[in-house]
Every structure is written in structure tokens, then in C-alpha cells.
Design a protein around this motif. Structure first.
Motif, mmCIF file in Angstrom:
data_model
loop_
_atom_site.group_PDB
_atom_site.id
_atom_site.type_symbol
_atom_site.label_atom_id
_atom_site.label_comp_id
_atom_site.label_asym_id
_atom_site.label_seq_id
_atom_site.Cartn_x
_atom_site.Cartn_y
_atom_site.Cartn_z
ATOM 1 N N LYS A 1 0.836 -1.203 0.000
ATOM 2 C CA LYS A 1 0.000 0.000 0.000
ATOM 3 C C LYS A 1 0.871 1.254 0.000
ATOM 4 O O LYS A 1 1.995 1.241 0.500
ATOM 5 N N SER A 2 0.318 2.317 -0.553
ATOM 6 C CA SER A 2 0.974 3.620 -0.424
ATOM 7 C C SER A 2 0.792 4.119 1.003
ATOM 8 O O SER A 2 -0.048 3.601 1.759
ATOM 9 N N MET A 3 1.558 5.155 1.372
ATOM 10 C CA MET A 3 1.404 5.710 2.708
ATOM 11 C C MET A 3 -0.010 6.201 2.939
ATOM 12 O O MET A 3 -0.591 6.008 4.013
ATOM 13 N N GLN A 4 -0.589 6.839 1.938
ATOM 14 C CA GLN A 4 -1.952 7.347 2.086
ATOM 15 C C GLN A 4 -2.941 6.205 2.302
ATOM 16 O O GLN A 4 -3.813 6.291 3.167
ATOM 17 N N VAL B 1 0.334 13.714 1.255
ATOM 18 C CA VAL B 1 -0.629 12.671 1.619
ATOM 19 C C VAL B 1 -1.916 13.340 2.088
ATOM 20 O O VAL B 1 -1.904 14.194 2.977
ATOM 21 N N SER B 2 -3.024 12.943 1.489
ATOM 22 C CA SER B 2 -4.321 13.533 1.811
ATOM 23 C C SER B 2 -5.080 12.637 2.786
ATOM 24 O O SER B 2 -5.882 11.796 2.404
ATOM 25 N N VAL B 3 -4.766 12.804 4.078
ATOM 26 C CA VAL B 3 -5.414 12.043 5.142
ATOM 27 C C VAL B 3 -5.741 13.009 6.277
ATOM 28 O O VAL B 3 -4.899 13.846 6.636
ATOM 29 N N SER B 4 -6.946 12.907 6.835
ATOM 30 C CA SER B 4 -7.316 13.772 7.945
ATOM 31 C C SER B 4 -6.531 13.386 9.198
ATOM 32 O O SER B 4 -6.412 12.208 9.536
ATOM 33 N N ALA B 5 -6.018 14.402 9.883
ATOM 34 C CA ALA B 5 -5.259 14.154 11.115
ATOM 35 C C ALA B 5 -6.040 14.588 12.349
ATOM 36 O O ALA B 5 -5.474 14.701 13.437
ATOM 37 N N LYS B 6 -7.325 14.812 12.211
ATOM 38 C CA LYS B 6 -8.111 15.365 13.315
ATOM 39 C C LYS B 6 -8.404 14.355 14.413
ATOM 40 O O LYS B 6 -8.520 14.711 15.569
ATOM 41 N N TYR C 1 3.320 17.144 8.628
ATOM 42 C CA TYR C 1 4.033 16.027 8.001
ATOM 43 C C TYR C 1 3.276 15.532 6.766
ATOM 44 O O TYR C 1 3.865 15.338 5.691
ATOM 45 N N LEU C 2 1.985 15.326 6.902
ATOM 46 C CA LEU C 2 1.184 14.816 5.782
ATOM 47 C C LEU C 2 1.188 15.795 4.613
ATOM 48 O O LEU C 2 1.255 15.387 3.441
ATOM 49 N N ARG C 3 1.098 17.083 4.928
ATOM 50 C CA ARG C 3 1.138 18.086 3.852
ATOM 51 C C ARG C 3 2.460 18.019 3.102
ATOM 52 O O ARG C 3 2.487 18.064 1.869
ATOM 53 N N ARG C 4 3.555 17.914 3.836
ATOM 54 C CA ARG C 4 4.872 17.878 3.196
ATOM 55 C C ARG C 4 5.109 16.589 2.416
ATOM 56 O O ARG C 4 5.918 16.567 1.476
ATOM 57 N N GLN C 5 4.415 15.538 2.776
ATOM 58 C CA GLN C 5 4.546 14.272 2.049
ATOM 59 C C GLN C 5 3.543 14.152 0.906
ATOM 60 O O GLN C 5 3.583 13.182 0.139
#
Length: 333
Positions: A212-215, A246-251, A240-244
Motif C-alpha cells: 500500500k501507499s502511505m496514504q 498525503v491527503s489524510v485527515s489528522a483530526k 508532516y502529511l502536507r509535506r509528504q
């Protein structure tokens, strides 16, 4: 401009005797302050009021009248040309100038007191150096190092405090190892190392990352957050996700006060932490924590040693600083 300097005689009469003996010394505003006429009694009064944030409380501490305390502080403000307290409806607050002066005055009086006691009574041990260390740094790295320092310097007493704060703690200290972003202030600052992070998890959790990809992997995982003072709980993950890309919610996910708590939870119960790969190098080497992706970045935070410039005159402080910088100059992330 000429200012009248109020100076209480060496023995302040008790509160029952309200006729304080006051000696006036005229000081010109443009004359540079020097140690020959440092206003020691006024500085004692200022310290007492500053610690209590009350003229009444300060007066009780020194067993003098409130009016004498007020005159001392006012005269000190006149001499400096700066307000030391903000006075608002009977409530006191230190100004920036007052905060700066109080720290120096308190430490100076404390050292004079301790040194005189040590000279008078040889059984009194040397003053303990007060050191602040962040909890995760203390547990993961500093404990083994400290044993080495103690073997080399058994004569130096150290009192260690540890608090979950970003930057300098609010307590009185001589030196501090802090976790923070780079900043400029009046403290002597030595960088120990910049933090490098990447997603870390247990070997069992890492199995879900295969193919799998990180996302794709992170979208199904609970993200574990390190809480930072006055910052959003998802700050580190979101950056971190923005710089990579990766479109994942961190909330969502759990948040902990310390990195060690994050790591222990991840190893025992799952979830993914954004872990300091140098701090947890031992756990990674042993296979207790796994990095599913080779995606290490510096997150902008680091560990710094901070102390006041005048404390470098203390042999214990100078020795510890030299030793610690030497330890991290050979530290190989």
C-alpha cells in the motif's frame, strides 16, 4: 533630572514602630549604576513584592511597613526610568522589565545566602544545580548519560525536574534542556540535535502497509498525537502529511503528553505515531517499532540546552554544559 533615592538603614524597625529611619541619597539619572552604591535594601523590597505580587505580602515577608516597601519600589523605578509593576485596581503584575530584574535579583540573593552559609558552616554542601529535562528525553537518552557524568563529577549536586512543556518551564532553574522550535531570546542556547520524524508503529500494525501507499495505509490507522503547548493537537501530523503530499485527515486519534507514552501505546495497542527516529533508535533496532516507509524529515523542532549568560561563571554549570555539548557533538543520528 535628579531623583531622590530611598535607602532603609541596615535594621528596619518592626511594624509596630511606624517611624522608619530613612536615609536619602541623591542620584543623578545620567550616572551609570555601579556596585559601590547598589540599593540592596530596595532590591530586597522589590524581590519580596515581586514574589508575592503584593505590597502587603512583601512587607509581611520582611517585617517592615507597606509604605516603606512602596517607597523603595517607587524609588527603584525612578532610578531605572522603567515601571517594574503594572498597578491596576489594587492588583500587581510584573512588567517585562520587572520580570527580567526579579529573576536576576532572586538568583543573586540566593547565591549570596548559600555561599555565606557554606563558608560559615563547612558541613553545608554546595548548592545543587537545578536542571530541567523533558520527560521523554530524560527516559530515552539522558538517564544513561547522567550516570557517566556523575562518575566523572561526583562533587556536583544536581536536582532534576521534568515537566511536559514546550520551551522553558515556569519553575526557577539554572539550566534547561528544552524541546522547541528555534527562537531568539536572552538565554545562551546550544542546539543538541534537530528532531527527525517518520511514521512508526508496531510490527503487527506494519503488516497492513504491505503493498500500500502511505496514504492507503494511514487512512485506515489511528494517528497518535504529541500534545504541544498552545498548539493544535494535530499540528505535527498535519504538517508532516502536507509535506509528504498525503491527503489524510489528522483530526482524530489519541493525544499524549510525551513521546514515550505515544511509543508505548503504539507498541501495546496499535496506532501510528510520528516518532523521533533518533530518540527511539533502540526500539527500532530491536524491532519493537517499525517504520513502514522510508520517509524521514526534520519537523522543525529540536532539543536545546539553555542557560543564562551570567550562570557560566558557576563552575558546575560550565562543567555540565561542556560535558553535554561533547556528548551530542559525537551523537550520530
Amino acid at each position: 533630572m535628579i531623583f531622590a533615592w530611598l535607602h532603609l538603614k541596615s535594621c528596619e524597625p518592626p511594624p509596630s514602630q511606624q517611624g522608619e529611619q530613612i536615609e536619602r541619597l541623591i542620584i543623578s539619572k545620567h550616572v551609570k549604576i555601579n556596585r559601590r552604591w547598589l540599593p540592596l535594601n530596595a532590591l530586597r523590597a522589590f524581590e519580596a513584592v515581586g514574589k508575592q505580587l503584593s505590597f502587603t505580602g512583601g512587607a509581611a515577608t520582611l517585617s517592615v511597613s507597606q509604605s516603606a516597601m512602596s517607597r523603595h519600589v517607587s524609588a527603584l523605578e525612578d532610578l531605572l526610568g522603567e515601571l517594574l509593576f503594572e498597578r491596576d485596581a489594587g492588583r500587581l503584575a510584573l512588567t517585562p522589565a520587572g520580570t527580567e530584574l526579579l529573576a536576576v535579583v532572586s538568583k543573586s540573593f540566593e547565591r549570596i545566602e548559600q555561599t555565606m552559609n557554606a563558608i560559615r558552616d563547612e558541613s553545608v554542601p554546595a548548592r545543587a544545580m537545578r536542571l530541567h529535562v523533558p520527560p521523554s528525553f530524560l527516559q530515552q537518552l539522558f538517564m544513561p548519560m547522567l550516570g557517566e557524568f556523575r562518575r566523572d563529577h561526583p562533587e556536583i549536586r544536581i536536582d532534576i525536574c521534568s515537566a511536559n512543556v514546550t520551551g522553558l518551564p515556569p519553575t526557577e532553574i539554572d539550566m534547561a534542556i528544552i524541546y522547541d522550535r528555534p527562537n531568539v531570546d536572552d538565554w545562551v542556547t546550544d542546539l543538541l540535535w534537530m528532531v527527525r520524524v517518520e511514521p512508526l508503529c508496531s510490527p503487527e500494525t506494519a503488516k497492513a502497509a504491505k503493498g500500500k501507499s502511505m496514504q492507503e495505509f494511514l487512512v485506515d490507522q489511528e494517528l497518535l498525537h504529541l500534545k504541544l503547548d498552545n498548539q493544535p493537537r494535530d499540528l505535527l501530523w498535519s504538517d508532516y502529511l502536507r509535506r509528504q503530499g498525503v491527503s489524510v485527515s489528522a483530526k482524530g486519534g489519541l493525544a499524549f503528553d510525551t513521546s514515550v507514552a505515544l511509543a508505548k501505546y503504539a507498541m501495546a495497542s496499535g496506532g501510528v505515531l510520528l516518532g523521533d527516529v533518533d530518540m527511539f533508535a533502540s526500539e527500532i533496532e530491536k524491532g519493537l517499532l517499525v517504520a513502514p516507509y522510508d520517509a524521514v524529515i526534520e519537523d522543525g523542532y529540536g532539543y536545546y540546552l539553555k542557560l543564562r549568560a551570567d550562570d557560566l561563571a558557576d563552575p558546575a554549570v560550565a562543567a555540565f554544559r561542556t560535558w553535554l555539548i561533547g556528548q551530542f557533538s559525537s551523537f550520530n543520528p
